[in-house]
Every structure is written in C-alpha cells, then in structure tokens.
Design a protein around this motif. Structure first.
Motif, short mmCIF file in Angstrom:
data_model
loop_
_atom_site.label_atom_id
_atom_site.label_comp_id
_atom_site.label_asym_id
_atom_site.label_seq_id
_atom_site.Cartn_x
_atom_site.Cartn_y
_atom_site.Cartn_z
N GLN A 15 0.83 -1.21 0.00
CA GLN A 15 0.00 0.00 0.00
C GLN A 15 0.86 1.26 0.00
O GLN A 15 0.52 2.26 -0.63
CB GLN A 15 -0.95 -0.01 1.20
N VAL A 16 1.98 1.22 0.70
CA VAL A 16 2.91 2.35 0.71
C VAL A 16 3.45 2.57 -0.71
O VAL A 16 3.60 3.71 -1.16
CB VAL A 16 4.06 2.13 1.72
N ALA A 17 3.70 1.50 -1.43
CA ALA A 17 4.17 1.60 -2.81
C ALA A 17 3.18 2.35 -3.68
O ALA A 17 3.57 2.98 -4.68
CB ALA A 17 4.44 0.21 -3.38
N LEU A 18 1.92 2.32 -3.29
CA LEU A 18 0.87 3.03 -4.04
C LEU A 18 0.67 4.46 -3.53
O LEU A 18 -0.23 5.16 -3.98
CB LEU A 18 -0.45 2.25 -3.95
N GLY A 19 1.50 4.86 -2.56
CA GLY A 19 1.42 6.22 -2.01
C GLY A 19 0.41 6.39 -0.89
O GLY A 19 0.01 7.51 -0.58
N ASP A 20 0.02 5.32 -0.24
CA ASP A 20 -0.97 5.34 0.83
C ASP A 20 -0.32 5.82 2.13
O ASP A 20 0.44 5.08 2.77
CB ASP A 20 -1.57 3.94 1.00
N ARG A 21 -0.63 7.04 2.52
CA ARG A 21 -0.03 7.63 3.72
C ARG A 21 -0.51 6.94 5.01
O ARG A 21 0.25 6.81 5.96
CB ARG A 21 -0.30 9.13 3.79
N ALA A 22 -1.76 6.53 5.03
CA ALA A 22 -2.27 5.83 6.22
C ALA A 22 -1.54 4.51 6.41
O ALA A 22 -1.21 4.12 7.53
CB ALA A 22 -3.78 5.61 6.10
N ALA A 23 -1.26 3.81 5.31
CA ALA A 23 -0.50 2.55 5.39
C ALA A 23 0.93 2.83 5.86
O ALA A 23 1.49 2.05 6.64
CB ALA A 23 -0.49 1.84 4.04
N PHE A 24 1.49 3.94 5.41
CA PHE A 24 2.85 4.31 5.83
C PHE A 24 2.88 4.56 7.34
O PHE A 24 3.78 4.09 8.03
CB PHE A 24 3.31 5.55 5.06
N GLU A 25 1.87 5.26 7.83
CA GLU A 25 1.78 5.52 9.27
C GLU A 25 1.61 4.21 10.04
O GLU A 25 2.26 4.01 11.08
CB GLU A 25 0.61 6.46 9.56
N ALA A 26 0.78 3.32 9.53
CA ALA A 26 0.58 2.03 10.19
C ALA A 26 1.86 1.20 10.17
O ALA A 26 2.20 0.55 11.16
CB ALA A 26 -0.56 1.27 9.52
N LEU A 27 2.58 1.23 9.05
CA LEU A 27 3.85 0.51 8.95
C LEU A 27 4.85 1.07 9.96
O LEU A 27 5.52 0.32 10.67
CB LEU A 27 4.41 0.62 7.53
N TYR A 28 4.91 2.40 10.05
CA TYR A 28 5.80 3.03 11.02
C TYR A 28 5.46 2.58 12.44
O TYR A 28 6.36 2.20 13.21
CB TYR A 28 5.72 4.56 10.90
N ASP A 29 4.19 2.63 12.78
CA ASP A 29 3.77 2.22 14.12
C ASP A 29 4.14 0.77 14.41
O ASP A 29 4.51 0.43 15.53
CB ASP A 29 2.26 2.40 14.30
N ARG A 30 4.05 -0.06 13.40
CA ARG A 30 4.27 -1.50 13.58
C ARG A 30 5.75 -1.88 13.69
O ARG A 30 6.09 -2.79 14.44
CB ARG A 30 3.63 -2.21 12.39
N VAL A 31 6.64 -1.19 12.96
CA VAL A 31 8.03 -1.65 12.88
C VAL A 31 9.08 -0.65 13.36
O VAL A 31 10.25 -1.01 13.46
CB VAL A 31 8.39 -2.10 11.44
N SER A 32 8.69 0.57 13.67
CA SER A 32 9.69 1.58 14.00
C SER A 32 10.53 1.23 15.23
O SER A 32 11.74 1.51 15.26
CB SER A 32 9.05 2.95 14.18
N ALA A 33 9.94 0.62 16.24
CA ALA A 33 10.70 0.28 17.45
C ALA A 33 11.83 -0.70 17.13
O ALA A 33 12.97 -0.54 17.58
CB ALA A 33 9.79 -0.28 18.53
N LYS A 34 11.50 -1.71 16.34
CA LYS A 34 12.51 -2.71 15.98
C LYS A 34 13.60 -2.08 15.11
O LYS A 34 14.79 -2.31 15.33
CB LYS A 34 11.88 -3.88 15.26
N LEU A 35 13.20 -1.26 14.14
CA LEU A 35 14.19 -0.62 13.26
C LEU A 35 15.04 0.39 14.03
O LEU A 35 16.24 0.52 13.77
CB LEU A 35 13.50 0.04 12.07
N PHE A 36 14.43 1.07 15.00
CA PHE A 36 15.22 1.97 15.84
C PHE A 36 16.27 1.19 16.61
O PHE A 36 17.42 1.62 16.74
CB PHE A 36 14.31 2.73 16.81
N GLY A 37 15.89 0.02 17.11
CA GLY A 37 16.86 -0.84 17.82
C GLY A 37 18.03 -1.23 16.93
O GLY A 37 19.18 -1.26 17.37
N VAL A 38 17.75 -1.53 15.67
CA VAL A 38 18.82 -1.86 14.71
C VAL A 38 19.75 -0.66 14.55
O VAL A 38 20.98 -0.79 14.63
CB VAL A 38 18.22 -2.28 13.35
#
Length: 156
Positions: free
Chosen positions: A9-32
């Motif tokens: 969905q992000v590939a299609l420019g969906d900002r809500a999906a981008f926000e949901a993706l951020y919420d879902r994976v940002s903690a793990k990626l921040f840890g990396v």
C-alpha cells in the motif's frame, strides 16, 4: 502478512499505510539503528532516513525476494552504517561515554529479542571463529569488507 500488505500500500502512495507501517516496525528498526550507531540522536536520524527510503522504494520490495522484516531491517542497518561511516570520516568523536543511554525495551520486546538472540547465537556458534568475527564486524560494528580484510579477520 500485514507488514507485506502495508508495504504494498505504501508503494501506491498510501499515507495511512505508511503511518501504520511506522507504528508497527519503528521500534525494531530503531533498535537496529541504535545497535549500529550506539548514539540515540544519530539512531533517530538514521530511522528517519530509513523511512524516507522505505517511502521512496516500497515499489521495489516485491522484486527482491526477502521477507518484509528482512527488507526493512536491511534498509535500516545499511542506513545506520552509512551514517556511522560519515561520522567517522568527519572525525566525529564516537566514544561510548558521550552516547545517551537508550530507553529499556518493553518486556515483550525483551522476550522477542532474547529469543532472536538465542537463535542467532546458535547459528553464529556454528561458524569458524574468524568468520564469526567477520560477521560481527560487518553487521554489528559497521566495518566494510576492506576493513575486515585489512584487519585479517577473515582468511578469504
């Protein structure tokens, strides 16, 4: 999987999906990022750069054959390593004493990290010592293959 769907969905420019993706994976990626950079502010910057890259490159995900988390972690890790190299080239003092300590993980995150660490540790234990050192140097300390070769960490 949800993360794969969100990336599509992000590939299609969906900002809500981008926000949901951020919420879902940002903690793990921040840890990396934090693991590579050992500096909270630099890790936050690297995380932001990571998500800019995800936004711009989401359309390339399906063609790479990686799991969605592997793809995201690879982007975060490479972004953090690039940042670390820029800081080293700039002659920035990278001493650990100056780093702001990271906030502790949640109990759930700690349990997941412990499980993953045990699995990775078991895999690392199967490697020859020189190869194990090379993997650690490249993936956790941001060394280039040239750096590793210079240090004679790995024999081939």
């Amino acid at each position: 999987e949800e993360i794969e769907r969100l990336i599509a969905q992000v590939a299609l420019g969906d900002r809500a999906a981008f926000e949901a993706l951020y919420d879902r994976v940002s903690a793990k990626l921040f840890g990396v990022c934090l693991r590579v950079l050992n500096d909270r502010a630099a890790a936050e910057d690297a995380l932001q750069d990571t998500f800019v890259k995800v936004w711009r490159r989401a359309d390339r995900y399906a063609a790479n054959g990686l799991s969605p988390m592997t793809w995201l972690i690879t982007i975060a890790r490479n972004t953090a390593i690039d940042s670390l190299r820029r800081r080293k080239r700039a002659g920035e003092d990278l001493s650990e004493a100056d780093a702001v300590p990271a906030a502790g993980p949640t109990p759930e995150a700690a349990a997941i990290a412990s499980s993953e660490a045990a699995r990775i540790g078991a895999c690392m234990d199967t490697l020859e010592p020189d190869r194990r050192a090379a993997v650690r140097g490249a993936y956790l300390e941001g060394h280039t293959y040239a750096d590793l070769a210079k240090a004679h960490v790995c024999c081939d």
